[in-house]
Design a protein around this motif. Structure first.
Motif, mmCIF file in Angstrom:
data_model
loop_
_atom_site.group_PDB
_atom_site.id
_atom_site.type_symbol
_atom_site.label_atom_id
_atom_site.label_comp_id
_atom_site.label_asym_id
_atom_site.label_seq_id
_atom_site.Cartn_x
_atom_site.Cartn_y
_atom_site.Cartn_z
ATOM 1 N N ARG A 59 0.823 -1.205 0.000
ATOM 2 C CA ARG A 59 0.000 0.000 0.000
ATOM 3 C C ARG A 59 0.860 1.259 0.000
ATOM 4 N N ALA A 60 2.054 1.169 0.619
ATOM 5 C CA ALA A 60 2.953 2.325 0.637
ATOM 6 C C ALA A 60 3.881 2.350 -0.573
ATOM 7 N N LYS A 61 3.835 1.298 -1.404
ATOM 8 C CA LYS A 61 4.750 1.133 -2.541
ATOM 9 C C LYS A 61 6.204 1.245 -2.090
ATOM 10 N N ASP A 62 6.491 0.611 -0.948
ATOM 11 C CA ASP A 62 7.841 0.627 -0.382
ATOM 12 C C ASP A 62 8.532 -0.672 -0.787
ATOM 13 N N ILE A 63 9.288 -0.624 -1.882
ATOM 14 C CA ILE A 63 9.859 -1.830 -2.448
ATOM 15 C C ILE A 63 10.880 -2.471 -1.513
ATOM 16 N N ASP A 64 11.666 -1.653 -0.804
ATOM 17 C CA ASP A 64 12.686 -2.214 0.076
ATOM 18 C C ASP A 64 12.053 -2.947 1.264
ATOM 19 N N ALA A 65 11.022 -2.344 1.840
ATOM 20 C CA ALA A 65 10.333 -3.004 2.949
ATOM 21 C C ALA A 65 9.664 -4.286 2.478
ATOM 22 N N LEU A 66 9.127 -4.254 1.261
ATOM 23 C CA LEU A 66 8.458 -5.424 0.711
ATOM 24 C C LEU A 66 9.442 -6.568 0.476
ATOM 25 N N MET A 67 10.584 -6.253 -0.128
ATOM 26 C CA MET A 67 11.535 -7.307 -0.454
ATOM 27 C C MET A 67 12.217 -7.877 0.782
ATOM 28 N N ALA A 68 12.251 -7.098 1.850
ATOM 29 C CA ALA A 68 12.829 -7.608 3.097
ATOM 30 C C ALA A 68 11.995 -8.747 3.682
ATOM 31 N N LEU A 69 10.752 -8.891 3.216
ATOM 32 C CA LEU A 69 9.868 -9.934 3.723
ATOM 33 C C LEU A 69 10.044 -11.264 2.989
ATOM 34 N N TYR A 70 10.737 -11.246 1.843
ATOM 35 C CA TYR A 70 10.901 -12.445 1.028
ATOM 36 C C TYR A 70 12.193 -13.179 1.380
ATOM 37 N N ALA A 71 12.157 -14.512 1.329
ATOM 38 C CA ALA A 71 13.369 -15.326 1.403
ATOM 39 C C ALA A 71 14.152 -15.177 0.104
ATOM 40 N N GLU A 72 15.450 -15.445 0.151
ATOM 41 C CA GLU A 72 16.299 -15.255 -1.023
ATOM 42 C C GLU A 72 15.849 -16.108 -2.194
ATOM 43 N N ASP A 73 15.377 -17.321 -1.931
ATOM 44 C CA ASP A 73 14.996 -18.246 -3.010
ATOM 45 C C ASP A 73 13.487 -18.328 -3.186
ATOM 46 N N ALA A 74 12.790 -17.242 -2.837
ATOM 47 C CA ALA A 74 11.332 -17.227 -2.885
ATOM 48 C C ALA A 74 10.804 -17.350 -4.310
ATOM 49 N N THR A 75 9.528 -17.755 -4.407
ATOM 50 C CA THR A 75 8.829 -17.763 -5.690
ATOM 51 C C THR A 75 7.559 -16.919 -5.564
ATOM 52 N N PHE A 76 7.173 -16.297 -6.671
ATOM 53 C CA PHE A 76 5.990 -15.431 -6.714
ATOM 54 C C PHE A 76 5.201 -15.800 -7.958
ATOM 55 N N THR A 77 3.920 -16.142 -7.791
ATOM 56 C CA THR A 77 3.108 -16.608 -8.905
ATOM 57 C C THR A 77 1.904 -15.694 -9.085
ATOM 58 N N LEU A 78 1.704 -15.236 -10.325
ATOM 59 C CA LEU A 78 0.603 -14.344 -10.672
ATOM 60 C C LEU A 78 -0.664 -15.149 -10.985
ATOM 61 N N PRO A 79 -1.828 -14.480 -11.022
ATOM 62 C CA PRO A 79 -3.076 -15.192 -11.331
ATOM 63 C C PRO A 79 -3.074 -15.897 -12.679
ATOM 64 N N ASN A 80 -2.270 -15.401 -13.630
ATOM 65 C CA ASN A 80 -2.211 -16.048 -14.947
ATOM 66 C C ASN A 80 -1.307 -17.279 -14.958
ATOM 67 N N GLY A 81 -0.748 -17.617 -13.805
ATOM 68 C CA GLY A 81 0.090 -18.808 -13.694
ATOM 69 C C GLY A 81 1.558 -18.560 -13.910
ATOM 70 N N LYS A 82 1.925 -17.347 -14.334
ATOM 71 C CA LYS A 82 3.341 -17.058 -14.557
ATOM 72 C C LYS A 82 4.046 -16.942 -13.219
ATOM 73 N N SER A 83 5.220 -17.588 -13.114
ATOM 74 C CA SER A 83 5.920 -17.659 -11.844
ATOM 75 C C SER A 83 7.304 -17.049 -11.962
ATOM 76 N N PHE A 84 7.765 -16.420 -10.889
ATOM 77 C CA PHE A 84 9.068 -15.776 -10.844
ATOM 78 C C PHE A 84 9.830 -16.295 -9.625
ATOM 79 N N SER A 85 11.109 -16.579 -9.804
ATOM 80 C CA SER A 85 11.917 -17.136 -8.731
ATOM 81 C C SER A 85 13.080 -16.205 -8.407
ATOM 82 N N GLY A 86 13.397 -16.095 -7.124
ATOM 83 C CA GLY A 86 14.510 -15.275 -6.687
ATOM 84 C C GLY A 86 14.093 -13.841 -6.427
ATOM 85 N N LYS A 87 14.756 -13.209 -5.455
ATOM 86 C CA LYS A 87 14.342 -11.872 -5.037
ATOM 87 C C LYS A 87 14.524 -10.826 -6.134
#
Length: 395
Positions: free
Chosen positions: A300-328
């Protein structure tokens, strides 16, 4: 009777000592020079070669630690061939029921009986002959092994054919580890509320909550210091995890009941990993609920640094369309792209926490004023960081 015993660890050595003290002529065997040297039971002999041990024995006990060790020891059938026609193998390891059944079939090909014996009670009970035994065997094999089994036990339960002993032992361990996890969790909650840990345990042990698990589980995660402290937690963790993983594969229709017990076991395993991290000087894990709160605050604050601090280094992020991204780095790029295009303003709704993480219903207001309904499913690592986040469209 001359009997061999392979695997002189924390359970195998006490069983072998008990057999020697009750009249068996015991050959103790271990590939570890240290373990073998420590087996100094009067009247027994020592042998480092499993095949040589089998050749000299009428019965052969096995108490190795893992499925892999057991397969390496006996999987090619040479051990059964060395024991010879009319011999009997008594398996005291806790392994998969299927492996026990496979080895029993190979033993039978060589005229060797096979008795599957899960043990419960620990080393002191073995020395005193007070173990509880979960036995899987054909009747004839059980009768040949009975003098051995009665020498080490106060309760012998013949549960059926080979494999049933392992299943009985796994169910026993499932009860134990789930109760350890529940007891450790209760004490953690009490400490978080400001109670003294030991005082609370003593108070519970004097009332209706008293149990063996309560006396043991919380102690398993107590702080340890000195050389080897983290590794002692790791050894305990791996020993319990082996049995929990076998329990996941039990052939049951009561899947809800099994899932609930496994969840408590998984908490216990995670709690031991946390204790190991703390013993190694690491920080206590972040509460996953706080991580989720921080996620919405950062988006909500569009604070990218605070957001990325919440992810593990080898995290994965998947969008509703099924596309997936790995790594911070890749996940950062995706979030920056969304922020630049006029990020939705998310309002979290219902939240559901379970063994597989936390799911949150989200109403996201788009720049044009419309609302997109999604569900975010968060999974976490042992530090409480986001290991995987999947965003799914809701109708």
């Amino acid at each position: 009777m001359v009997v061999g015993f392979i695997g002189l660890g924390s359970m195998g050595a006490p069983i072998a000592r008990r057999l020697a003290r009750t009249g068996f002529d015991v050959i103790g065997c271990d590939i570890s020079e240290e373990m073998l040297a420590a087996f100094d039971e009067p009247g027994s002999t020592r042998e480092s070669d499993p095949i040589a041990t089998a050749q000299k024995s009428e019965m052969l006990g096995i108490c190795v630690r893992t499925d892999q060790q057991l397969e390496q020891l006996a999987g090619d059938g040479r051990l059964f061939e060395a024991l010879g026609q009319g011999g009997t193998v008594i398996l005291h390891s806790t392994v998969s029921p299927e492996l026990a059944q496979t080895l029993a079939a190979k033993a039978k090909d060589h005229g060797v009986g096979f008795v599957d014996v899960g043990v419960s009670g620990g080393g002191p009970a073995a020395i005193e002959g007070k173990l509880s035994l979960f036995v899987g065997a054909e009747d004839a094999d059980l009768e040949r092994a009975r003098p051995w089994l009665e020498a080490i036990s106060q309760k012998l339960s013949h549960l059926g054919a080979v494999g049933r002993g392992q299943e009985g032992k796994l169910l026993n361990n499932l009860i134990s580890i789930a109760n350890y996890g529940m007891s450790a969790a209760i004490i953690d909650i009490g400490v978080d509320m400001g109670f003294d840990r030991q005082q609370l345990i003593e108070a519970f042990m004097a009332g209706s909550a008293q149990s063996f698990a309560l006396s043991v589980g919380p102690r398993m995660v107590q702080p340890r210091t000195g050389v080897g402290a983290p590794s002692s937690f790791t050894g305990l963790h791996d020993l319990l995890k082996k049995d929990v993983d076998h329990c996941r594969d039990l052939p049951v229709h009561e899947t809800q009941a099994l899932s609930g017990l496994i969840a408590s076991c998984d908490f216990m395993l995670a709690r031991i990993r946390r204790a190991a991290t703390e013993a190694d000087g690491g920080a206590a894990p972040v509460d996953p609920q706080s991580t989720v709160d921080g996620y919405f605050e950062a988006v909500r604050a569009k604070d990218i640094d605070a957001l990325m601090a919440l992810y593990a280094e080898d995290a994965t992020f998947t969008l509703p369309n099924g596309k997936s991204f790995s790594g911070k780095d890749n996940i950062r790029a995706v979030h920056l792209s969304v922020f630049a295009s006029g990020a939705p303003f998310p309002t979290p709704g219902a939240r559901f926490a379970g063994a597989e993480g936390i799911a949150v219903e989200v109403a996201a207001q788009l720049p044009d004023g419309s609302v997109r309904n999604t569900a975010n499913h968060y999974r976490f690592d042992d530090a409480g960081k986001i290991r995987a986040l999947g965003v799914y469209a809701r109708g």
